[in-house]
Scaffold this active site. Structure first.
Site, PDB file in Angstrom:
ATOM      1  N   PRO A  89       0.815  -1.218   0.000  1.00 13.23           N
ATOM      2  CA  PRO A  89       0.000   0.000   0.000  1.00 13.23           C
ATOM      3  C   PRO A  89       0.847   1.266   0.000  1.00 13.23           C
ATOM      4  O   PRO A  89       0.371   2.335  -0.356  1.00 13.23           O
ATOM      5  CB  PRO A  89      -0.812  -0.088   1.298  1.00 13.23           C
ATOM      6  CG  PRO A  89      -0.659  -1.466   1.804  1.00 13.23           C
ATOM      7  CD  PRO A  89       0.553  -2.066   1.178  1.00 13.23           C
ATOM      8  N   GLU A 116       1.879  -8.310   8.246  1.00 10.97           N
ATOM      9  CA  GLU A 116       2.118  -6.857   8.351  1.00 10.97           C
ATOM     10  C   GLU A 116       2.914  -6.332   7.164  1.00 10.97           C
ATOM     11  O   GLU A 116       3.191  -5.139   7.079  1.00 10.97           O
ATOM     12  CB  GLU A 116       2.865  -6.521   9.645  1.00 10.97           C
ATOM     13  CG  GLU A 116       2.008  -6.586  10.897  1.00 10.97           C
ATOM     14  CD  GLU A 116       0.735  -5.755  10.799  1.00 10.97           C
ATOM     15  OE1 GLU A 116       0.816  -4.586  10.378  1.00 10.97           O
ATOM     16  OE2 GLU A 116      -0.334  -6.283  11.133  1.00 10.97           O
ATOM     17  N   ARG A 153      -4.841  -8.095 -20.919  1.00  8.77           N
ATOM     18  CA  ARG A 153      -5.810  -7.654 -21.931  1.00  8.77           C
ATOM     19  C   ARG A 153      -5.236  -6.622 -22.892  1.00  8.77           C
ATOM     20  O   ARG A 153      -5.816  -6.353 -23.937  1.00  8.77           O
ATOM     21  CB  ARG A 153      -7.117  -7.182 -21.288  1.00  8.77           C
ATOM     22  CG  ARG A 153      -7.012  -5.926 -20.487  1.00  8.77           C
ATOM     23  CD  ARG A 153      -8.257  -5.731 -19.656  1.00  8.77           C
ATOM     24  NE  ARG A 153      -9.481  -5.644 -20.460  1.00  8.77           N
ATOM     25  CZ  ARG A 153      -9.830  -4.605 -21.183  1.00  8.77           C
ATOM     26  NH1 ARG A 153      -9.054  -3.543 -21.229  1.00  8.77           N
ATOM     27  NH2 ARG A 153     -10.952  -4.603 -21.876  1.00  8.77           N
ATOM     28  N   ASP A 168     -10.946   1.898 -24.150  1.00  8.17           N
ATOM     29  CA  ASP A 168     -11.261   1.804 -22.719  1.00  8.17           C
ATOM     30  C   ASP A 168     -10.986   3.113 -21.997  1.00  8.17           C
ATOM     31  O   ASP A 168     -10.242   3.953 -22.488  1.00  8.17           O
ATOM     32  CB  ASP A 168     -10.385   0.736 -22.069  1.00  8.17           C
ATOM     33  CG  ASP A 168     -10.965  -0.655 -22.221  1.00  8.17           C
ATOM     34  OD1 ASP A 168     -12.169  -0.746 -22.474  1.00  8.17           O
ATOM     35  OD2 ASP A 168     -10.200  -1.624 -22.084  1.00  8.17           O
TER      36      ASP A 168
HETATM   37  N1  SAM Z   1       0.967  -3.155   7.281  1.00  4.22           N
HETATM   38  C1  SAM Z   1       0.787  -2.865   5.903  1.00  4.22           C
HETATM   39  C2  SAM Z   1       0.450  -1.398   5.714  1.00  4.22           C
HETATM   40  O1  SAM Z   1      -0.298  -0.863   6.525  1.00  4.22           O
HETATM   41  O2  SAM Z   1       0.909  -0.828   4.719  1.00  4.22           O
HETATM   42  C3  SAM Z   1      -0.328  -3.693   5.291  1.00  4.22           C
HETATM   43  C4  SAM Z   1       0.032  -5.081   5.048  1.00  4.22           C
HETATM   44  S1  SAM Z   1      -1.228  -5.941   4.185  1.00  4.22           S
HETATM   45  C5  SAM Z   1      -2.276  -6.512   5.453  1.00  4.22           C
HETATM   46  C6  SAM Z   1      -0.430  -7.399   3.640  1.00  4.22           C
HETATM   47  C7  SAM Z   1       0.056  -7.361   2.200  1.00  4.22           C
HETATM   48  O3  SAM Z   1      -1.027  -7.130   1.324  1.00  4.22           O
HETATM   49  C8  SAM Z   1       1.065  -6.303   1.858  1.00  4.22           C
HETATM   50  O4  SAM Z   1       2.380  -6.695   2.201  1.00  4.22           O
HETATM   51  C9  SAM Z   1       0.900  -6.153   0.369  1.00  4.22           C
HETATM   52  O5  SAM Z   1       1.657  -7.100  -0.353  1.00  4.22           O
HETATM   53  C10 SAM Z   1      -0.579  -6.445   0.173  1.00  4.22           C
HETATM   54  N2  SAM Z   1      -1.394  -5.226   0.012  1.00  4.22           N
HETATM   55  C11 SAM Z   1      -2.333  -4.753   0.858  1.00  4.22           C
HETATM   56  N3  SAM Z   1      -2.913  -3.642   0.383  1.00  4.22           N
HETATM   57  C12 SAM Z   1      -2.341  -3.397  -0.811  1.00  4.22           C
HETATM   58  C13 SAM Z   1      -2.491  -2.379  -1.790  1.00  4.22           C
HETATM   59  N4  SAM Z   1      -3.356  -1.380  -1.625  1.00  4.22           N
HETATM   60  N5  SAM Z   1      -1.735  -2.446  -2.898  1.00  4.22           N
HETATM   61  C14 SAM Z   1      -0.847  -3.451  -3.085  1.00  4.22           C
HETATM   62  N6  SAM Z   1      -0.643  -4.439  -2.176  1.00  4.22           N
HETATM   63  C15 SAM Z   1      -1.375  -4.425  -1.073  1.00  4.22           C
END
Ligand code: SAM
Length: 221
Positions: A89, A116, A153, A168
């Site tokens: 994220p 996490e 795609r 698109d």
């Molecule tokens: N503690 C992290 C934070 O607050 O940024 C969140 C970890 S999340 C529960 C677990 C995994 O989900 C991340 O390591 C990532 O690979 C993926 N993930 C969660 N949200 C994402 C997003 N918006 N974009 C890309 N990957 C995401």
């Protein structure tokens, strides 16, 4: 052929979506190849441990650097041209422009986190960090799937009509798609806009453009 590698703790996550519709056809046609690397196969102790508690305390578990970096090295060894993208994220936000960039690159490794997230030192071993948007998923797999689907795609020969991808949302000057209608002409009292029945292609094109611009202004600014 586009080569995607997925580093994940849950390779089974991808089975159903990649065996349906457009991705399945693209794979069958040899336009894309998808390989999964199971993160646990790179664990370096007898318990196949891939995570550990965070230094400094706090909830949850953090993905350890040793197995993740070993998996990244394996992906690079298999495909030296691959671009390694960590899903997080905290990364740069994904976009249609990014999807087009990946099509050009042709070799992509998507690194899926869980718990996490990743030990921060892993960032030094990836080419970029990518976010699907400003919300938190429970794992990187749904994000990887969205990225992969949007890339597939766009690959030449994947869509029946190559025009579809060009028309698109976002592709042409970043604006949203126009509204679409099909039969019946009247549904529960709602009529198809008259102009679409006119057969006047110039007017239809102008109407669609106006609708797309109005919708983009309203929903994206
Ligand atoms: N503690 C992290 C934070 O607050 O940024 C969140 C970890 S999340 C529960 C677990 C995994 O989900 C991340 O390591 C990532 O690979 C993926 N993930 C969660 N949200 C994402 C997003 N918006 N974009 C890309 N990957 C995401």
């Amino acid at each position: 052929m586009f080569h995607a590698q997925l580093i994940t703790l849950f390779p089974g996550f991808f089975d159903s979506p990649l065996s349906c519709s457009i991705p399945a056809r693209a794979i069958r046609a040899g336009l894309v190849r998808v390989d999964c690397l199971h993160l646990r196969d790179f664990a370096q102790d007898k318990h196949r441990k891939v995570d550990d508690t965070p230094y400094g305390g706090g909830p949850g578990m953090v993905l350890k650097p040793e197995p993740v970096v070993a998996a990244i090295r394996a992906a690079r060894h298999r495909d030296p041209a691959t671009r390694v993208v960590m899903l997080t994220p905290s990364g740069t936000r994904f976009s249609q422009a990014k999807a087009l960039e990946y099509v050009e690159v042709g070799h992509l490794t998507l690194l899926c986190g869980r718990y996490e997230g990743f030990d921060e030192r892993i960032c030094d071993y990836v080419d970029e960090q990518l976010s699907l948007g400003d919300y938190v998923l429970s794992g990187g797999e749904p994000a990887a799937l969205c990225v992969l689907d949007s890339v597939i795609r766009l690959l030449p020969g994947v869509l029946g009509s190559p025009e579809s991808a060009v028309l698109d949302s976002f592709t042409e000057d970043g604006i949203l798609d126009w509204p679409h209608y099909t039969r019946p002409e009247v549904f529960e009292g709602k009529r198809v806009p008259e102009v679409l029945l006119s057969g006047n292609h110039a007017e239809i094109a102008a109407w669609r453009r106006r609708q797309a611009i109005a919708r983009s202004r309203k929903r994206r600014r």
